[in-house]
Design an enzyme around this catalytic site. Structure first.
Site, mmCIF file in Angstrom:
data_model
loop_
_atom_site.group_PDB
_atom_site.id
_atom_site.type_symbol
_atom_site.label_atom_id
_atom_site.label_comp_id
_atom_site.label_asym_id
_atom_site.label_seq_id
_atom_site.Cartn_x
_atom_site.Cartn_y
_atom_site.Cartn_z
ATOM 1 N N SER A 18 -8.685 3.558 -9.514
ATOM 2 C CA SER A 18 -7.816 2.503 -10.864
ATOM 3 C C SER A 18 -8.280 3.259 -12.052
ATOM 4 C CB SER A 18 -8.904 1.607 -10.714
ATOM 5 O OG SER A 18 -10.038 1.579 -10.766
ATOM 6 N N ASP A 189 -14.589 -3.916 -18.803
ATOM 7 C CA ASP A 189 -15.422 -4.969 -18.018
ATOM 8 C C ASP A 189 -16.407 -4.205 -17.213
ATOM 9 O OD1 ASP A 189 -14.501 -2.879 -16.186
ATOM 10 O OD2 ASP A 189 -13.350 -4.726 -14.369
ATOM 11 N N HIS A 192 -14.091 -0.237 -15.868
ATOM 12 C CA HIS A 192 -12.935 0.462 -16.577
ATOM 13 C C HIS A 192 -12.464 0.150 -17.685
ATOM 14 C CE1 HIS A 192 -12.130 -1.552 -12.974
ATOM 15 N NE2 HIS A 192 -11.843 -0.888 -12.166
#
Length: 238
Positions: A18, A189, A192
């Protein structure tokens, strides 16, 4: 009329989880690299959110090569999911030794399709800010499923695999914690990247990419060099 020679843009492929998939968001590290290489190289995002190296190794032959365009570089950016704690997140967890072997296998495959070792760059997982990530986990009804110390073990394994495979490596886990700095500013967070984290990755990755792209020509003539009376003479020449 003779067949026109197609213009082929070289490619840089960003392969990862991601943190790579989101690299083309506003202020993303992939966007910054792509901006620097406009008219010289296509930067192609092959980020797969949630993936680990076990799954990445399986799908890689379906993703690369993308076309007959020459590949200038490939980044391999995994580990943030592999390092999940086995008892808390068994679906994404990959044991450390397997993680190392998977990275080496990814290099072997890339070399087998013509991407030489000097074009491959590993990127380690960044450090984990546990308090912030625990909040994210709790919102999803689960306990903290990663630890910074464990992410560090996977980062170290990535560095070692890079050395054993003869490829470059960007050690984010170490660099973001250098001299005891507060690395939480690099994370949105706890896991990320924040805007500042994206900028950090872009700047450090560029130092590794710059020499690899230095000789790439500007594709198609600068507009001021086009002959307005006979543009074909400028635009259709090799």
């Amino acid at each position: 009329m003779s067949t026109l020679k197609r213009v082929i843009w070289p490619q840089i492929i960003l392969f990862g989880d991601s943190i790579t998939q989101f690299a083309f968001q506003a202020n993303g590290w992939g966007s910054e690299i792509s901006h620097k290489l406009a008219r010289k190289c296509d930067v192609v995002n092959r980020g797969l959110s949630g993936y680990n190296t076990r799954w990445a190794k399986i799908v890689l032959p379906r993703l690369v090569p993308i076309s007959d365009a020459p590949i200038t570089a490939v980044t391999v950016f995994f580990g943030a999911n592999d390092c999940s704690l086995e008892d808390k997140n068994p679906a994404q967890h990959v044991p450390l030794q397997e993680f190392t072997e998977n990275l080496k296998d990814i290099v072997k495959y890339l070399v087998s399709v013509g991407v030489s070792n000097d074009k491959i760059i590993f990127i380690t997982p960044p450090p984990l800010q546990e308090a912030a990530w625990e909040k994210e986990c709790l919102l999803k009804g689960s306990a903290l499923n990663r630890l910074n110390s464990v992410a560090g073990q996977y980062a170290q394994a990535c560095v070692q695999a890079a050395g054993q495979s003869g490829v470059d490596v960007l050690d984010l886990w170490t660099l973001m914690q250098k001299d005891g700095q507060d690395f939480s500013v690099y994370l949105s967070d706890g896991l990320h990247l924040s805007d500042k984290g994206n900028q950090f990755v872009a700047e450090h990755l560029w130092t590794l990419l710059e020499s690899r792209v230095a000789d790439l020509p500007f594709i198609l003539p600068y507009w001021g060099d086009v002959d307005p009376k006979c543009p074909e003479s400028s635009l259709l020449c090799d």
